[in-house]
Design an enzyme around this catalytic site. Structure first.
Site, PDB file in Angstrom:
ATOM      1  NE  ARG A  69      15.102 -14.692  -2.235  1.00 31.09           N
ATOM      2  CZ  ARG A  69      15.690 -15.812  -1.796  1.00 31.09           C
ATOM      3  NH1 ARG A  69      15.475 -16.246  -0.562  1.00 31.09           N
ATOM      4  NH2 ARG A  69      16.493 -16.503  -2.571  1.00 31.09           N
ATOM      5  CE1 TYR A 123      -7.490  -0.285  -2.188  1.00 27.29           C
ATOM      6  CE2 TYR A 123      -6.284  -2.324  -1.871  1.00 27.29           C
ATOM      7  CZ  TYR A 123      -6.429  -1.098  -2.487  1.00 27.29           C
ATOM      8  OH  TYR A 123      -5.488  -0.707  -3.386  1.00 27.29           O
ATOM      9  CG  ASP A 195      -6.212  -2.397   5.083  1.00 27.32           C
ATOM     10  OD1 ASP A 195      -5.609  -1.390   5.499  1.00 27.32           O
ATOM     11  OD2 ASP A 195      -6.326  -2.662   3.868  1.00 27.32           O
ATOM     12  CE  LYS A 220      -3.026   3.716  -0.982  1.00 21.47           C
ATOM     13  NZ  LYS A 220      -3.963   2.712  -0.555  1.00 21.47           N
TER      14      LYS A 220
HETATM   15  C1  LIG Z   1      -4.164   1.437  -1.099  1.00 22.28           C
HETATM   16  C2  LIG Z   1      -4.667   0.498  -0.089  1.00 22.28           C
HETATM   17  C3  LIG Z   1      -4.112  -0.771   0.044  1.00 22.28           C
HETATM   18  C4  LIG Z   1      -3.069  -1.307  -0.894  1.00 22.28           C
HETATM   19  O1  LIG Z   1      -1.902  -0.613  -0.978  1.00 22.28           O
HETATM   20  P1  LIG Z   1      -0.983  -0.658  -2.291  1.00 22.28           P
HETATM   21  O2  LIG Z   1       0.330  -0.259  -1.778  1.00 22.28           O
HETATM   22  O3  LIG Z   1      -1.619   0.302  -3.252  1.00 22.28           O
HETATM   23  O4  LIG Z   1      -1.006  -2.058  -2.826  1.00 22.28           O
HETATM   24  C5  LIG Z   1      -4.586  -1.583   1.048  1.00 22.28           C
HETATM   25  N1  LIG Z   1      -5.575  -1.177   1.858  1.00 22.28           N
HETATM   26  C6  LIG Z   1      -6.145   0.030   1.758  1.00 22.28           C
HETATM   27  C7  LIG Z   1      -7.227   0.413   2.704  1.00 22.28           C
HETATM   28  C8  LIG Z   1      -5.720   0.907   0.766  1.00 22.28           C
HETATM   29  O5  LIG Z   1      -6.310   2.095   0.631  1.00 22.28           O
END
Ligand SMILES: *Cc1c(COP(=O)(O)O)cnc(C)c1O
Length: 406
Positions: A69, A123, A195, A220
């Site tokens: 873990r 988001y 973020d 992403k």
């Molecule tokens: C897609 C996204 C997330 C979350 O990512 P996941 O891996 O899909 O949970 C967080 N912040 C932004 C700006 C995003 O576009």
């Protein structure tokens, strides 16, 4: 110059990060591999009882065998490579998704009775975390307009323990004044998190601007190939120990197979983002001159909302931006999106392939205007484009035939 020299540029660091000799070689054997192996493990074995006892104590450190873990060399290499990209970072925690990283970052600093300030362009799962999970644990969430510094200062003065930012907003692309917001929050003793998925760890030196931690959806840009879910939170010296403790208590871990995929994506991150950004800027420029379009919300585009702050603070961009159509007929918008042949319709972004998504940011905001100032208030129908690695001219030709369907 050592390959962990902090003065190296991001394009170099994405190539060199995390490739320690002990993670890419075998003791006693000359030579090593370019990439760390995929170390699949639950049990880590100890030499004897004394080593076991030591492992439970002070030696529960990053980069030491303990138990599955806590990860192994594949996950450690990825975390170390991400930390190396952020000036001022102390460490990185990996999570099974970007949303899990947001939850992990917020849970590591908030306590019952605290107040969290969240940017109004966040988001929507971030927004819902404030309104749902965090409320359940006694945290109050207030949304603020990221472009209104005076209103933000007044909210912070009322009391806040943490601030969560997103720049640019991933549907509406406002660029806020990050150093100014961070300074106001820090002066009041609040944690500041961002973020940073849009520009990614190579496009913004967020911690150097006074932000305590960044969250990245590795799903992403870092994954980059639409085949991986993962998130990361990177913290400064103040935040990282809390991120680590909370992640361990919540049992967060990513698989070594997924970490190897993310590492593979990371090695080409810089070149992909540059290519996408160049293509997105050309497409945004072309769209801005089209009669069907009310506004192009692309911070990289000179004259677009947020461009000046983007140019001041960011060193990179990406292929994600929105446009607002002049038509007020949702069926006409759907005809446009459905007619696109080279753009898939789907969530997520940052992959090698282009995507289009109808967006209505008004549904997910409460204190800031939509459409943004300067756009005809009747024009509200958005389309978000994620520009991939296809030929720019082919994408423009596709957009042109689809716009004709409006
Ligand atoms: C897609 C996204 C997330 C979350 O990512 P996941 O891996 O899909 O949970 C967080 N912040 C932004 C700006 C995003 O576009």
């Amino acid at each position: 110059m050592a390959n962990d020299d902090p003065g190296l540029k991001p394009a170099t660091k994405v190539v060199t990060g995390g490739r320690r000799d002990e993670w890419t070689g075998v003791p006693g054997q000359p030579g090593r591999t370019v990439n760390p192996a995929v170390w699949r493990a639950s049990t880590h074995l100890y030499a004897d009882c004394a080593a076991l006892a030591e492992g439970k104590g002070a030696a529960n450190e990053d980069g030491r065998f303990f138990y599955g873990r806590r990860g192994g060399p594949t996950q450690w290499a990825l975390a170390e490579a991400l930390t190396a990209l952020e000036p001022g970072a102390c460490g990185t925690i990996l999570y099974p998704s970007g949303v899990a990283a947001i939850a992990g970052a917020l849970m590591s600093v908030l306590r019952p009775g605290d107040r969290l300030l969240v940017t109004d362009n966040a988001y929507d799962p971030t927004r819902n975390m404030g309104l749902g999970l965090l409320r359940q644990f006694g945290v109050r969430t207030t949304f603020f307009d990221p472009l209104d510094l005076d209103a933000f200062r007044a909210l912070v003065a009322e009391g806040a323990q943490a601030v969560f930012l997103e720049a640019p907003g991933s549907l509406s692309f406002e660029v806020c004044d990050l150093p100014a917001l961070a300074a106001i929050a820090r002066e009041a003793g609040a944690w500041v998190m961002l973020d940073n998925t849009w520009s990614g760890p190579t496009g913004l030196a967020a911690l150097a601007m006074g932000i305590d931690g960044t969250v990245n959806a590795l799903t992403k840009h870092v994954g980059g190939h639409s085949d991986l879910m993962m998130g990361a939170a990177t913290g400064n010296e103040r935040l990282y120990p809390r991120l680590r403790r909370t992640a361990q208590q919540m049992g967060q871990v990513v698989s070594p197979d997924d970490a190897a995929l993310a590492l593979r994506g990371l090695r080409t991150l810089d070149v992909r983002l540059k290519r996408e950004s160049e293509s997105a800027l050309a497409i945004a420029t072309w769209l801005a001159a089209r009669p069907e379009i009310a506004a192009v919300l692309c911070p990289m585009l000179p004259g677009a909302p947020g461009h000046d702050l983007w140019a001041r603070d960011f060193s990179g961009g990406c292929g994600l931006f929105s446009l607002i159509l002049k038509t007020t007929d949702p069926a006409a918008r759907a005809r446009f999106v459905d007619a696109l042949a080279l753009f898939g319709i789907g969530y997520s972004w940052g992959g090698f392939e282009s995507l289009a998504l109808p967006v209505d940011p008004a549904r997910d905001r409460s204190v800031s205007p939509w459409p943004p100032a300067g756009v005809d208030p009747a024009a509200t129908l958005g389309v978000r484009l994620s520009i991939g690695l296809e030929d720019t001219g082919d994408l423009i030709a596709d957009l042109e035939q689809a716009l004709d369907r409006i």
